[in-house]
Motif scaffolding. Structure first.
Motif, PDB file in Angstrom:
ATOM      1  N   SER A 269      -8.495  -5.502 -18.668  1.00  0.00           N
ATOM      2  CA  SER A 269      -8.942  -4.501 -17.701  1.00  0.00           C
ATOM      3  C   SER A 269      -9.638  -5.167 -16.510  1.00  0.00           C
ATOM      4  N   VAL A 270      -8.880  -6.009 -15.821  1.00  0.00           N
ATOM      5  CA  VAL A 270      -9.403  -6.743 -14.667  1.00  0.00           C
ATOM      6  C   VAL A 270      -8.434  -6.596 -13.500  1.00  0.00           C
TER       7      VAL A 270
ATOM      8  N   VAL B 244       1.173   2.826 -18.070  1.00  0.00           N
ATOM      9  CA  VAL B 244       1.501   1.766 -17.119  1.00  0.00           C
ATOM     10  C   VAL B 244       2.099   2.430 -15.898  1.00  0.00           C
ATOM     11  N   TRP B 245       1.471   2.212 -14.749  1.00  0.00           N
ATOM     12  CA  TRP B 245       1.876   2.909 -13.534  1.00  0.00           C
ATOM     13  C   TRP B 245       2.145   1.910 -12.417  1.00  0.00           C
ATOM     14  N   LYS B 246       3.109   2.249 -11.596  1.00  0.00           N
ATOM     15  CA  LYS B 246       3.453   1.371 -10.471  1.00  0.00           C
ATOM     16  C   LYS B 246       3.506   2.189  -9.185  1.00  0.00           C
TER      17      LYS B 246
ATOM     18  N   VAL C  78      -2.649  -0.008 -17.119  1.00  0.00           N
ATOM     19  CA  VAL C  78      -2.658  -0.932 -15.991  1.00  0.00           C
ATOM     20  C   VAL C  78      -1.919  -0.290 -14.823  1.00  0.00           C
ATOM     21  N   LEU C  79      -2.454  -0.501 -13.626  1.00  0.00           N
ATOM     22  CA  LEU C  79      -1.825  -0.031 -12.397  1.00  0.00           C
ATOM     23  C   LEU C  79      -1.265  -1.232 -11.660  1.00  0.00           C
TER      24      LEU C  79
ATOM     25  N   GLY D 290      -6.631  -1.663 -15.810  1.00  0.00           N
ATOM     26  CA  GLY D 290      -6.557  -2.922 -15.086  1.00  0.00           C
ATOM     27  C   GLY D 290      -5.682  -2.738 -13.857  1.00  0.00           C
ATOM     28  N   VAL D 291      -5.769  -3.675 -12.931  1.00  0.00           N
ATOM     29  CA  VAL D 291      -4.994  -3.599 -11.697  1.00  0.00           C
ATOM     30  C   VAL D 291      -4.288  -4.931 -11.454  1.00  0.00           C
ATOM     31  N   ALA D 292      -2.988  -4.872 -11.207  1.00  0.00           N
ATOM     32  CA  ALA D 292      -2.209  -6.053 -10.846  1.00  0.00           C
ATOM     33  C   ALA D 292      -1.753  -5.888  -9.406  1.00  0.00           C
ATOM     34  N   LEU D 293      -2.228  -6.764  -8.530  1.00  0.00           N
ATOM     35  CA  LEU D 293      -1.867  -6.725  -7.112  1.00  0.00           C
ATOM     36  C   LEU D 293      -0.729  -7.700  -6.866  1.00  0.00           C
TER      37      LEU D 293
END
Length: 368
Positions: A154-155, A188-190, A238-239, A272-275
Protein backbone atom coordinates in the motif's frame (compact mmCIF):
# COMPACT_ATOMS: atom_id res chain seq x y z
CA UNK A 1 -19.46 -26.81 -4.35
CA UNK A 2 -23.16 -27.63 -4.18
CA UNK A 3 -23.35 -26.55 -0.55
CA UNK A 4 -21.50 -23.34 -1.46
CA UNK A 5 -24.09 -22.62 -4.13
CA UNK A 6 -26.92 -23.17 -1.64
CA UNK A 7 -25.19 -20.87 0.85
CA UNK A 8 -24.84 -18.23 -1.84
CA UNK A 9 -28.59 -18.35 -2.42
CA UNK A 10 -29.40 -18.20 1.30
CA UNK A 11 -27.04 -15.26 1.73
CA UNK A 12 -28.71 -13.40 -1.11
CA UNK A 13 -25.81 -13.61 -3.57
CA UNK A 14 -23.74 -10.98 -1.77
CA UNK A 15 -26.81 -8.89 -1.08
CA UNK A 16 -28.20 -8.87 -4.63
CA UNK A 17 -31.28 -10.98 -3.84
CA UNK A 18 -33.33 -10.02 -0.78
CA UNK A 19 -36.75 -11.30 -1.84
CA UNK A 20 -37.70 -14.46 0.10
CA UNK A 21 -39.77 -15.90 -2.77
CA UNK A 22 -36.94 -15.35 -5.24
CA UNK A 23 -34.53 -17.17 -2.96
CA UNK A 24 -36.95 -20.07 -2.52
CA UNK A 25 -37.41 -20.28 -6.28
CA UNK A 26 -33.64 -20.52 -6.70
CA UNK A 27 -33.38 -23.25 -4.08
CA UNK A 28 -36.17 -25.15 -5.85
CA UNK A 29 -34.24 -24.74 -9.10
CA UNK A 30 -31.12 -26.24 -7.51
CA UNK A 31 -33.17 -29.19 -6.24
CA UNK A 32 -34.73 -29.65 -9.68
CA UNK A 33 -31.37 -29.63 -11.45
CA UNK A 34 -29.16 -31.44 -8.96
CA UNK A 35 -31.49 -33.00 -6.37
CA UNK A 36 -32.16 -36.19 -8.33
CA UNK A 37 -28.45 -36.89 -8.73
CA UNK A 38 -26.10 -38.67 -6.41
CA UNK A 39 -24.04 -36.20 -4.39
CA UNK A 40 -20.80 -37.09 -6.20
CA UNK A 41 -22.52 -36.79 -9.58
CA UNK A 42 -24.03 -33.43 -8.66
CA UNK A 43 -20.66 -32.16 -7.47
CA UNK A 44 -19.01 -33.32 -10.71
CA UNK A 45 -21.62 -31.58 -12.86
CA UNK A 46 -21.35 -28.34 -10.90
CA UNK A 47 -17.55 -28.47 -11.03
CA UNK A 48 -17.70 -28.84 -14.81
CA UNK A 49 -19.99 -25.82 -15.04
CA UNK A 50 -17.65 -23.77 -12.85
CA UNK A 51 -14.56 -24.75 -14.84
CA UNK A 52 -16.35 -23.86 -18.09
CA UNK A 53 -17.27 -20.44 -16.67
CA UNK A 54 -13.74 -19.91 -15.38
CA UNK A 55 -12.12 -20.75 -18.73
CA UNK A 56 -14.40 -18.31 -20.57
CA UNK A 57 -13.87 -15.64 -17.90
CA UNK A 58 -10.09 -16.03 -18.24
CA UNK A 59 -10.34 -15.90 -22.02
CA UNK A 60 -12.34 -12.67 -21.70
CA UNK A 61 -9.52 -11.23 -19.55
CA UNK A 62 -6.99 -12.20 -22.22
CA UNK A 63 -8.97 -10.63 -25.05
CA UNK A 64 -9.45 -7.40 -23.09
CA UNK A 65 -5.69 -7.26 -22.50
CA UNK A 66 -5.16 -7.66 -26.26
CA UNK A 67 -7.31 -4.64 -27.07
CA UNK A 68 -10.87 -5.94 -27.17
CA UNK A 69 -13.40 -4.07 -25.04
CA UNK A 70 -16.45 -5.54 -23.32
CA UNK A 71 -18.53 -3.16 -25.45
CA UNK A 72 -17.06 -4.59 -28.66
CA UNK A 73 -17.62 -8.17 -27.52
CA UNK A 74 -21.20 -7.30 -26.53
CA UNK A 75 -21.84 -5.80 -29.97
CA UNK A 76 -20.38 -8.84 -31.72
CA UNK A 77 -22.33 -11.37 -29.65
CA UNK A 78 -25.62 -9.52 -29.23
CA UNK A 79 -25.21 -9.55 -25.46
CA UNK A 80 -25.57 -6.64 -23.06
CA UNK A 81 -22.44 -4.98 -21.68
CA UNK A 82 -23.89 -5.00 -18.17
CA UNK A 83 -24.73 -8.70 -18.42
CA UNK A 84 -21.22 -9.69 -19.52
CA UNK A 85 -19.65 -7.57 -16.77
CA UNK A 86 -21.89 -9.03 -14.06
CA UNK A 87 -21.42 -12.60 -15.33
CA UNK A 88 -17.62 -12.21 -15.32
CA UNK A 89 -17.55 -11.04 -11.71
CA UNK A 90 -19.42 -13.93 -10.12
CA UNK A 91 -20.06 -17.55 -11.12
CA UNK A 92 -23.44 -17.49 -9.39
CA UNK A 93 -24.70 -14.47 -11.30
CA UNK A 94 -27.47 -15.37 -13.79
CA UNK A 95 -26.95 -19.03 -12.85
CA UNK A 96 -30.61 -19.55 -11.92
CA UNK A 97 -33.29 -19.88 -14.57
CA UNK A 98 -36.43 -17.78 -14.20
CA UNK A 99 -38.59 -20.85 -14.66
CA UNK A 100 -37.79 -24.47 -13.99
CA UNK A 101 -36.85 -26.11 -17.28
CA UNK A 102 -35.65 -22.89 -18.91
CA UNK A 103 -32.04 -22.24 -19.82
CA UNK A 104 -30.42 -19.76 -17.44
CA UNK A 105 -28.97 -16.45 -18.60
CA UNK A 106 -25.45 -17.58 -17.68
CA UNK A 107 -25.65 -20.46 -20.17
CA UNK A 108 -26.86 -18.11 -22.90
CA UNK A 109 -23.95 -15.75 -22.21
CA UNK A 110 -21.44 -18.59 -22.16
CA UNK A 111 -22.72 -20.08 -25.40
CA UNK A 112 -22.46 -16.72 -27.16
CA UNK A 113 -18.97 -16.02 -25.79
CA UNK A 114 -17.68 -19.51 -26.61
CA UNK A 115 -18.89 -19.14 -30.19
CA UNK A 116 -17.29 -15.70 -30.59
CA UNK A 117 -13.98 -16.85 -29.10
CA UNK A 118 -13.98 -19.81 -31.47
CA UNK A 119 -14.53 -17.40 -34.36
CA UNK A 120 -11.66 -15.21 -33.14
CA UNK A 121 -9.37 -18.25 -33.03
CA UNK A 122 -10.39 -19.14 -36.56
CA UNK A 123 -9.83 -15.59 -37.78
CA UNK A 124 -6.35 -15.53 -36.28
CA UNK A 125 -5.49 -18.96 -37.69
CA UNK A 126 -6.52 -18.02 -41.22
CA UNK A 127 -4.94 -14.58 -41.23
CA UNK A 128 -2.42 -14.38 -44.03
CA UNK A 129 -0.26 -12.05 -41.96
CA UNK A 130 -0.60 -13.54 -38.51
CA UNK A 131 0.69 -11.43 -35.63
CA UNK A 132 2.01 -12.96 -32.40
CA UNK A 133 0.37 -12.27 -29.07
CA UNK A 134 1.99 -10.37 -26.23
CA UNK A 135 5.66 -11.21 -25.76
CA UNK A 136 6.75 -11.16 -22.13
CA UNK A 137 9.72 -8.79 -22.05
CA UNK A 138 11.89 -7.74 -19.12
CA UNK A 139 9.96 -4.46 -19.08
CA UNK A 140 6.65 -6.30 -18.65
CA UNK A 141 8.14 -8.39 -15.84
CA UNK A 142 9.44 -5.31 -14.02
CA UNK A 143 6.16 -3.41 -14.41
CA UNK A 144 4.00 -6.29 -13.15
CA UNK A 145 6.34 -6.85 -10.17
CA UNK A 146 6.29 -3.14 -9.29
CA UNK A 147 2.47 -2.95 -9.39
CA UNK A 148 2.34 -6.01 -7.15
CA UNK A 149 4.58 -4.24 -4.62
CA UNK A 150 2.42 -1.11 -4.71
CA UNK A 151 -0.57 -3.27 -3.84
CA UNK A 152 1.10 -5.50 -1.28
CA UNK A 153 2.62 -2.68 0.76
CA UNK A 154 0.00 0.00 0.00
CA UNK A 155 2.58 2.52 -1.19
CA UNK A 156 3.14 4.86 -4.12
CA UNK A 157 5.44 3.25 -6.68
CA UNK A 158 6.75 5.50 -9.44
CA UNK A 159 7.47 3.28 -12.45
CA UNK A 160 9.53 5.10 -15.07
CA UNK A 161 10.59 3.76 -18.46
CA UNK A 162 11.32 5.26 -21.89
CA UNK A 163 8.45 5.85 -24.29
CA UNK A 164 7.61 2.83 -26.42
CA UNK A 165 9.38 0.32 -24.17
CA UNK A 166 6.20 -1.56 -23.25
CA UNK A 167 5.03 -0.05 -19.94
CA UNK A 168 1.38 -0.11 -20.96
CA UNK A 169 1.73 -3.73 -22.10
CA UNK A 170 3.01 -4.49 -18.62
CA UNK A 171 -0.09 -2.91 -17.11
CA UNK A 172 -2.40 -4.92 -19.38
CA UNK A 173 -0.55 -8.11 -18.54
CA UNK A 174 -0.93 -7.43 -14.82
CA UNK A 175 -4.65 -6.74 -15.21
CA UNK A 176 -5.17 -9.95 -17.18
CA UNK A 177 -3.32 -12.05 -14.60
CA UNK A 178 -5.10 -10.59 -11.60
CA UNK A 179 -8.55 -10.91 -13.20
CA UNK A 180 -7.85 -14.57 -13.87
CA UNK A 181 -6.59 -15.15 -10.34
CA UNK A 182 -9.13 -13.09 -8.39
CA UNK A 183 -11.97 -12.36 -10.78
CA UNK A 184 -13.21 -9.24 -12.50
CA UNK A 185 -14.37 -7.73 -9.21
CA UNK A 186 -10.87 -7.68 -7.74
CA UNK A 187 -9.85 -4.32 -6.21
CA UNK A 188 -7.49 -3.36 -9.02
CA UNK A 189 -8.30 -0.22 -10.97
CA UNK A 190 -6.68 1.49 -13.91
CA UNK A 191 -7.11 5.04 -15.18
CA UNK A 192 -5.32 6.79 -18.02
CA UNK A 193 -4.58 10.48 -17.65
CA UNK A 194 -5.03 12.94 -20.49
CA UNK A 195 -4.10 16.64 -20.63
CA UNK A 196 -7.72 17.49 -19.79
CA UNK A 197 -7.35 15.75 -16.41
CA UNK A 198 -5.27 18.59 -15.05
CA UNK A 199 -7.05 19.26 -11.75
CA UNK A 200 -7.53 17.32 -8.55
CA UNK A 201 -11.28 17.20 -9.10
CA UNK A 202 -10.88 15.82 -12.62
CA UNK A 203 -8.54 13.15 -11.23
CA UNK A 204 -10.97 12.24 -8.45
CA UNK A 205 -13.88 11.95 -10.87
CA UNK A 206 -11.81 9.68 -13.10
CA UNK A 207 -10.91 7.46 -10.14
CA UNK A 208 -14.52 7.45 -8.93
CA UNK A 209 -15.84 6.22 -12.27
CA UNK A 210 -13.35 3.37 -12.17
CA UNK A 211 -13.67 2.41 -8.50
CA UNK A 212 -17.38 3.10 -7.95
CA UNK A 213 -18.83 3.21 -11.44
CA UNK A 214 -20.25 6.73 -11.37
CA UNK A 215 -19.88 10.28 -10.12
CA UNK A 216 -22.87 12.14 -8.78
CA UNK A 217 -23.29 15.48 -10.48
CA UNK A 218 -22.49 18.59 -8.45
CA UNK A 219 -20.60 16.59 -5.83
CA UNK A 220 -17.86 18.63 -4.21
CA UNK A 221 -14.26 17.55 -4.45
CA UNK A 222 -14.28 16.47 -0.80
CA UNK A 223 -17.46 14.41 -1.25
CA UNK A 224 -16.00 12.57 -4.26
CA UNK A 225 -12.85 11.90 -2.22
CA UNK A 226 -14.93 10.51 0.66
CA UNK A 227 -16.99 8.35 -1.73
CA UNK A 228 -13.81 6.80 -3.14
CA UNK A 229 -12.44 6.24 0.34
CA UNK A 230 -15.62 4.46 1.46
CA UNK A 231 -15.66 2.23 -1.61
CA UNK A 232 -12.00 1.20 -1.47
CA UNK A 233 -10.76 1.23 2.11
CA UNK A 234 -9.94 -2.15 3.57
CA UNK A 235 -10.05 -4.03 0.26
CA UNK A 236 -6.29 -4.27 -0.26
CA UNK A 237 -6.39 -2.81 -3.74
CA UNK A 238 -4.17 -0.86 -6.09
CA UNK A 239 -4.80 2.03 -8.46
CA UNK A 240 -2.71 2.06 -11.65
CA UNK A 241 -2.35 5.47 -13.29
CA UNK A 242 -1.11 5.24 -16.87
CA UNK A 243 0.36 8.34 -18.54
CA UNK A 244 0.99 9.66 -15.01
CA UNK A 245 3.48 12.19 -16.37
CA UNK A 246 0.47 14.39 -17.17
CA UNK A 247 0.55 15.40 -13.50
CA UNK A 248 4.16 16.52 -13.89
CA UNK A 249 3.62 18.61 -17.02
CA UNK A 250 5.22 22.02 -16.52
CA UNK A 251 1.92 23.68 -17.53
CA UNK A 252 0.00 21.76 -14.86
CA UNK A 253 0.17 23.97 -11.80
CA UNK A 254 -2.05 21.49 -9.94
CA UNK A 255 0.30 18.55 -10.40
CA UNK A 256 1.76 18.53 -6.89
CA UNK A 257 -1.72 18.86 -5.36
CA UNK A 258 -2.90 15.88 -7.45
CA UNK A 259 0.00 13.73 -6.24
CA UNK A 260 -0.68 14.82 -2.65
CA UNK A 261 -4.29 13.70 -3.05
CA UNK A 262 -3.10 10.26 -4.14
CA UNK A 263 -0.77 10.21 -1.14
CA UNK A 264 -3.78 10.80 1.11
CA UNK A 265 -5.41 7.59 -0.15
CA UNK A 266 -2.17 5.69 0.44
CA UNK A 267 -1.70 7.12 3.93
CA UNK A 268 -5.25 6.03 4.78
CA UNK A 269 -4.47 2.53 3.46
CA UNK A 270 -7.31 2.79 0.95
CA UNK A 271 -5.12 1.41 -1.84
CA UNK A 272 -1.60 1.43 -3.23
CA UNK A 273 -0.79 3.56 -6.25
CA UNK A 274 1.35 2.65 -9.27
CA UNK A 275 2.35 5.65 -11.39
CA UNK A 276 3.28 4.67 -14.93
CA UNK A 277 5.35 7.36 -16.63
CA UNK A 278 8.70 8.40 -18.00
CA UNK A 279 10.57 9.98 -15.09
CA UNK A 280 8.90 13.39 -15.32
CA UNK A 281 7.10 13.05 -11.97
CA UNK A 282 10.33 12.42 -10.09
CA UNK A 283 12.05 15.35 -11.80
CA UNK A 284 9.10 17.64 -11.03
CA UNK A 285 9.03 16.65 -7.37
CA UNK A 286 12.77 17.30 -7.06
CA UNK A 287 12.41 20.65 -8.78
CA UNK A 288 9.60 21.65 -6.40
CA UNK A 289 11.57 20.38 -3.36
CA UNK A 290 8.56 18.23 -2.45
CA UNK A 291 10.58 16.29 0.10
CA UNK A 292 7.57 14.95 2.00
CA UNK A 293 6.28 13.11 -1.05
CA UNK A 294 9.76 12.17 -2.24
CA UNK A 295 10.50 10.60 1.13
CA UNK A 296 7.58 8.22 0.65
CA UNK A 297 8.24 7.47 -3.01
CA UNK A 298 12.03 7.16 -3.23
CA UNK A 299 12.38 3.75 -1.50
CA UNK A 300 9.90 2.17 -3.91
CA UNK A 301 10.89 3.90 -7.13
CA UNK A 302 11.47 1.70 -10.20
CA UNK A 303 13.49 3.09 -13.09
CA UNK A 304 13.50 0.83 -16.14
CA UNK A 305 16.22 1.58 -18.68
CA UNK A 306 14.23 0.17 -21.58
CA UNK A 307 14.16 -2.96 -23.70
CA UNK A 308 17.15 -5.28 -23.43
CA UNK A 309 18.90 -7.00 -26.32
CA UNK A 310 17.17 -10.23 -25.33
CA UNK A 311 13.78 -8.44 -25.45
CA UNK A 312 14.46 -7.28 -29.01
CA UNK A 313 15.64 -10.73 -30.07
CA UNK A 314 12.57 -12.38 -28.51
CA UNK A 315 10.32 -10.00 -30.41
CA UNK A 316 12.18 -10.59 -33.69
CA UNK A 317 11.84 -14.34 -33.23
CA UNK A 318 8.14 -14.14 -32.37
CA UNK A 319 7.46 -12.26 -35.62
CA UNK A 320 9.32 -14.90 -37.63
CA UNK A 321 12.15 -12.59 -38.65
CA UNK A 322 15.62 -14.04 -39.11
CA UNK A 323 18.96 -13.09 -40.63
CA UNK A 324 22.02 -11.16 -39.46
CA UNK A 325 21.24 -8.03 -41.46
CA UNK A 326 17.59 -8.11 -40.39
CA UNK A 327 18.65 -8.33 -36.74
CA UNK A 328 21.03 -5.40 -37.08
CA UNK A 329 18.32 -3.21 -38.61
CA UNK A 330 15.81 -4.18 -35.91
CA UNK A 331 18.19 -3.35 -33.07
CA UNK A 332 19.07 -0.06 -34.73
CA UNK A 333 15.36 0.82 -35.05
CA UNK A 334 14.77 0.26 -31.35
CA UNK A 335 17.89 2.09 -30.19
CA UNK A 336 17.22 4.98 -32.56
CA UNK A 337 14.13 6.06 -30.61
CA UNK A 338 10.57 4.81 -30.39
CA UNK A 339 11.47 1.55 -28.68
CA UNK A 340 9.70 -1.74 -29.20
CA UNK A 341 6.51 0.01 -30.32
CA UNK A 342 8.38 1.43 -33.30
CA UNK A 343 9.75 -1.99 -34.19
CA UNK A 344 6.31 -3.62 -33.99
CA UNK A 345 4.85 -0.79 -36.08
CA UNK A 346 7.56 -1.33 -38.69
CA UNK A 347 6.83 -5.07 -38.77
CA UNK A 348 3.13 -4.37 -39.33
CA UNK A 349 3.85 -1.81 -42.03
CA UNK A 350 6.25 -4.21 -43.74
CA UNK A 351 3.63 -6.96 -43.85
CA UNK A 352 0.94 -4.52 -44.95
CA UNK A 353 2.98 -2.96 -47.75
CA UNK A 354 5.22 -5.82 -48.89
CA UNK A 355 3.58 -8.97 -47.43
CA UNK A 356 6.92 -9.92 -45.88
CA UNK A 357 9.54 -8.77 -43.39
CA UNK A 358 13.04 -8.72 -44.82
CA UNK A 359 16.17 -6.62 -44.68
CA UNK A 360 15.06 -4.73 -47.80
CA UNK A 361 11.55 -3.95 -46.53
CA UNK A 362 12.85 -2.95 -43.08
CA UNK A 363 15.49 -0.71 -44.63
CA UNK A 364 12.95 0.90 -46.95
CA UNK A 365 10.54 1.65 -44.13
CA UNK A 366 13.20 2.85 -41.71
CA UNK A 367 14.27 5.48 -44.23
CA UNK A 368 10.64 6.52 -44.19
Amino acid sequence: MLSELRNAVNNGFNGRTTDHHARQHMLNWIDEKYGQLEEAEAETLLKQEFEHWESLKNRLADEISRGFSVTRIANETGLEVEHISAWAKDFTHFRMARRIGDDCQANLIETALAQRFQEIDQERTTQRRREPGRIETSVIREVTAAISRAREFSVIVDISAPSGSGKSEGVEEYLARIRKAEGFECPVWKVTLKPSHSTTKALLELISRECIGSVHENRSESRVFDDIMSATQGRGGVLVIDEAQQMADAKNANGIAMINTLRSFVDAKAFGVALIGNNEIYRRLNKENAFQILGRMSPWRVEIKGASEDDIDDLIRAWGVSGKKEREICHKLVRGGGGLHKLIGTFKASLGSFDEISADTLAALSKG
